[in-house]
Design an enzyme around this catalytic site. Structure first.
Site, PDB file in Angstrom:
ATOM      1  N   ASP A 146      48.252  -4.012  56.899  1.00  0.00           N
ATOM      2  CA  ASP A 146      47.283  -4.964  56.643  1.00  0.00           C
ATOM      3  C   ASP A 146      47.749  -6.439  57.311  1.00  0.00           C
ATOM      4  O   ASP A 146      48.832  -6.522  57.947  1.00  0.00           O
ATOM      5  CB  ASP A 146      46.976  -5.323  55.362  1.00  0.00           C
ATOM      6  CG  ASP A 146      45.554  -5.803  54.653  1.00  0.00           C
ATOM      7  OD1 ASP A 146      44.896  -6.330  55.428  1.00  0.00           O
ATOM      8  OD2 ASP A 146      45.264  -5.085  53.348  1.00  0.00           O
ATOM      9  N   ASP A 211      36.578  -7.810  54.712  1.00  0.00           N
ATOM     10  CA  ASP A 211      36.486  -6.737  53.702  1.00  0.00           C
ATOM     11  C   ASP A 211      34.966  -6.569  53.493  1.00  0.00           C
ATOM     12  O   ASP A 211      34.180  -7.363  53.185  1.00  0.00           O
ATOM     13  CB  ASP A 211      37.176  -6.923  52.446  1.00  0.00           C
ATOM     14  CG  ASP A 211      38.700  -6.697  52.704  1.00  0.00           C
ATOM     15  OD1 ASP A 211      39.200  -6.813  53.901  1.00  0.00           O
ATOM     16  OD2 ASP A 211      39.468  -7.040  51.745  1.00  0.00           O
TER      17      ASP A 211
END
Length: 428
Positions: A146, A211
């Site tokens: 991430d 996202d």
């Protein structure tokens, strides 16, 4: 080896690629969209077993991936990440052994910054240590990496590439020193700094957007953004459109089908993100559509569908609520078409076959519907999908069925400079 898939054949061939690395889009399960931080070894093993019993493994899903929040808040005195003693009391090696015993592969999560997005330990300045921990000591096969908790510029003196490169190098060096296959590396850096231009140098997939949300607006926006770099997909790397939200939120059945079709035909990784214990039959039916999955997992053609006409908008115009509607691409078994109704009402979608570069003029094509699993006759020059539901999709496989009928007029499906051997132009 040749096996049947629907009404057409899927030929398995051997294609050279780097040992140990996947060259097809990863398929599997990820904990985040269903559970967020509320994870445990029991939840993960439960869903792994459900992947088997629900037939998901049979159609290709084989990764079980843990997302954020699996560790303690602090590293050990020796500097290692510690698995949460309450969530994973048996330890990570026991967990991966159980997953592997089921015939599946296991994935773990970390971050290129100081911390993960939920402020657990990240891997910045610990890349080699963490790669060894994840692969050698814990037994994981896949790493989602991430992009939170970014160190100050005066510490890194690097852009985002410079923060992802150390983990890629650590994984490669570990593989070389151990002689074992490397971790699959999924770059979850949200499409920053045009990752589709450089991501394949470091990982097998790269996130292209922020996202996903479990709603049509989010799905449409991701399709729109990816329409402009769908060309970047091939066997050497994949645009990651984020984890699947099928079975979550307020997506209608038709919207969920569009979501799955776009992700699959654009060769994104397919990572299920719903609680399989409560998943409906419709959700499972979508996730196990073999004919759609066959396009995503095509071992001969690695490229994705791309738009040939935007439809509602002028071509090459970005619109997050009304993305491109007409898409096509190659497959080992014919030309794939994806038609998306972006309107809030039913609509008929019509195109000329030769608008797609993969269709030959002067030929007719048999039509296979990849959602109804029916053969729908022969298309000559054009095709119309009637009354496509709001936010719905039509997925087609067109196969060459020989010369088009004699005597059609005009003599060219595309009239521009259509001319006889004697020099007479038909387009004037």
């Amino acid at each position: 080896m040749t096996t049947a898939s629907g009404s057409f054949l899927v030929c398995t061939v051997s294609i050279p690629f780097s040992p140990g690395l996947t060259f097809l889009s990863v398929m599997g399960y990820n904990t985040w969209n269903a559970y967020y931080c509320d994870i445990s070894e029991d939840i993960i093993i439960k869903n792994a077993n459900l992947m088997i019993s629900l037939g998901l493994v049979d159609v290709g899903y084989n990764y079980v991936n843990i997302d954020d929040c699996y560790s303690e808040r602090q590293r050990s005195p020796a500097g290692d990440i510690i698995a949460s003693k309450t969530k994973f009391p048996s330890g990570m090696k026991s967990l991966t052994d159980n997953i592997h015993a089921l015939g599946l592969k296991a994935g773990i999560y970390s971050d290129a910054g100081w911390y993960t997005c939920q402020l657990y330990p990240g891997s910045y300045q610990n890349e080699a240590r963490d790669a060894k921990l994840f692969r050698e000591e814990w037994g994981f096969d896949y790493l989602k990496y991430d992009n939170c908790a970014v160190p100050f510029d005066n510490i890194t003196r690097e852009n985002i590439i410079g923060r992802y490169e150390p983990m890629a190098n650590a994984i490669a060096h570990l593989s070389k020193s151990t002689g074992k296959p490397p971790l699959i590396l999924s770059l979850c850096q949200w499409g920053r700094e045009q990752v589709w231009l450089w991501g394949r140098k470091y990982g097998q997939s790269w996130r292209t957007t922020d996202d996903i949300g479990a709603n049509w607006r989010s799905v449409a926006s991701i399709i729109n953004k990816n329409s402009f770099y769908a060309w970047a997909n091939d066997f050497y790397g994949h645009n990651d459109m984020d984890m699947l939200e099928i079975g979550n939120g307020d997506l209608t059945f038709e919207e969920a089908k569009t979501h799955f079709t776009a992700w699959a035909l654009m060769k994104s990784p397919l990572l299920i993100g719903t609680d399989l214990e409560t998943a409906s039959k419709k959700t499972i039916d979508i996730l196990t559509n073999r004919e759609i999955i066959a396009i995503n997992q095509d071992p001969v053609v690695g490229t994705s569908v791309t738009p040939f006409r935007w439809g509602i908008n002028p071509d090459f115009v970005s619109n997050d609520t009304h993305p491109a509607q007409y898409w096509s691409g190659q497959s080992q078994n014919g030309t794939v078409f994806m038609l998306i109704n972006t309107l809030d009402e039913p609509a008929s979608l019509t195109f000329n076959l030769t608008e797609s570069p993969w269709i030959r003029a002067g030929r007719q094509y048999s039509v296979r519907d990849l959602w109804t699993h029916t053969d729908n006759g022969t298309a000559v020059r054009s095709f119309t999908a009637h009354n496509v539901p709001p936010h719905g999709v039509v997925a087609l496989l067109l196969q060459d069925a020989g010369d088009e009928p004699e005597g059609l007029w005009p003599p060219c499906s595309v009239l521009e400079w259509c001319i006889s051997q004697a020099g007479m132009r038909v387009d004037q």
